[in-house]
Design a protein around this motif. Structure first.
Motif, PDB file in Angstrom:
ATOM      1  N   TYR A  17       0.838  -1.194   0.159  1.00 23.73           N
ATOM      2  CA  TYR A  17      -0.121  -0.002  -0.021  1.00 23.73           C
ATOM      3  C   TYR A  17       0.855   1.109   0.054  1.00 23.73           C
ATOM      4  O   TYR A  17       0.749   2.205  -0.672  1.00 23.73           O
ATOM      5  N   HIS A  20       2.835   1.620  -3.468  1.00 25.63           N
ATOM      6  CA  HIS A  20       2.136   1.615  -4.665  1.00 25.63           C
ATOM      7  C   HIS A  20       0.875   2.419  -4.600  1.00 25.63           C
ATOM      8  O   HIS A  20       0.410   2.692  -5.919  1.00 25.63           O
ATOM      9  N   GLU A  21       0.150   2.628  -3.725  1.00 20.87           N
ATOM     10  CA  GLU A  21      -1.147   3.431  -3.659  1.00 20.87           C
ATOM     11  C   GLU A  21      -0.959   4.756  -2.883  1.00 20.87           C
ATOM     12  O   GLU A  21      -1.523   5.794  -3.351  1.00 20.87           O
ATOM     13  N   VAL A  26      -5.482   9.020  -8.161  1.00 21.65           N
ATOM     14  CA  VAL A  26      -6.589   8.093  -8.211  1.00 21.65           C
ATOM     15  C   VAL A  26      -7.499   8.647  -9.260  1.00 21.65           C
ATOM     16  O   VAL A  26      -8.180   9.588  -8.807  1.00 21.65           O
ATOM     17  N   ARG A  35     -11.336   3.988  -1.630  1.00 23.50           N
ATOM     18  CA  ARG A  35     -10.434   4.514  -0.553  1.00 23.50           C
ATOM     19  C   ARG A  35     -11.059   5.225   0.510  1.00 23.50           C
ATOM     20  O   ARG A  35     -10.951   5.218   1.659  1.00 23.50           O
ATOM     21  N   THR A 151      -5.318   9.937  -1.952  1.00 17.91           N
ATOM     22  CA  THR A 151      -5.585   9.987  -3.213  1.00 17.91           C
ATOM     23  C   THR A 151      -4.833  11.220  -3.834  1.00 17.91           C
ATOM     24  O   THR A 151      -5.114  11.445  -5.130  1.00 17.91           O
TER      25      THR A 151
END
Length: 179
Positions: A17, A20-21, A26, A35, A151
């Protein structure tokens, strides 16, 4: 969130997480919805608990399909409240269903959930919180702040010396752009 940059990289749940996120922009509305719902469900619990249950959440909420979740009725709510794989909190489940309907309305008015977020960017954290409280259920300062950081709408997901920060900057999240 500087501690997260120290804790997460080698961790089996936090690592992917973080790397990569977290903090990356987003674009997909269902992913934005996911999310938001994960942040709502984290309230009062650890983020690790939510990450461990993420696959079960995806199954329970049909990959966070906004249209499917918005159509949920009493039987779906009962199914969710009996699903041991997710966080079975009546207020959080109800907020998830309600917020899916809100996002449907935002899509009709603005074209997408993302377009609605972009239209309001940039706002201060406090103004974002006021906007979210007027618009959604079960959103407060922590939930809104983490959702927006995760995000790419607010800075702070990673320290400047975190290797992931360079990749985030290259992805040009909204907080890096003047509007």
């Amino acid at each position: 969130m500087s501690d997260y940059c120290d804790l997460a990289p080698a961790h089996p749940f936090h690592g992917p997480y973080h790397d990569h996120e977290y903090g990356f922009p987003v674009k997909d509305d269902d992913a934005l919805f996911e999310r938001l719902i994960l942040e709502i469900n984290q309230a009062g619990l650890s983020w690790l608990t939510v990450l461990k249950k993420r696959d079960a959440f995806r199954t329970a909420f049909e990959n966070f399909s906004i249209d499917r979740v918005a159509a949920y009725g009493e039987a779906d709510q009962a199914r969710l409240l009996n699903d041991a794989g997710i966080i079975r909190n009546r207020l959080k489940v109800s907020a998830t269903i309600h917020n899916a309907g809100v996002i449907q309305t935002l899509r009709k008015e603005h074209g997408s959930f993302r377009a609605w977020l972009d239209q309001h960017h940039p706002l201060s954290h406090g103004d974002w919180v006021k906007l979210f409280k007027r618009t959604f259920r079960f959103t407060g300062p922590e939930i809104v702040g983490e959702f927006l950081m995760s995000t790419g709408y607010l800075p702070g997901a990673h320290r400047d010396d975190c290797p992931v920060q360079r990749r985030i900057l290259a992805a040009a999240p909204p907080w890096t752009r003047e509007t």
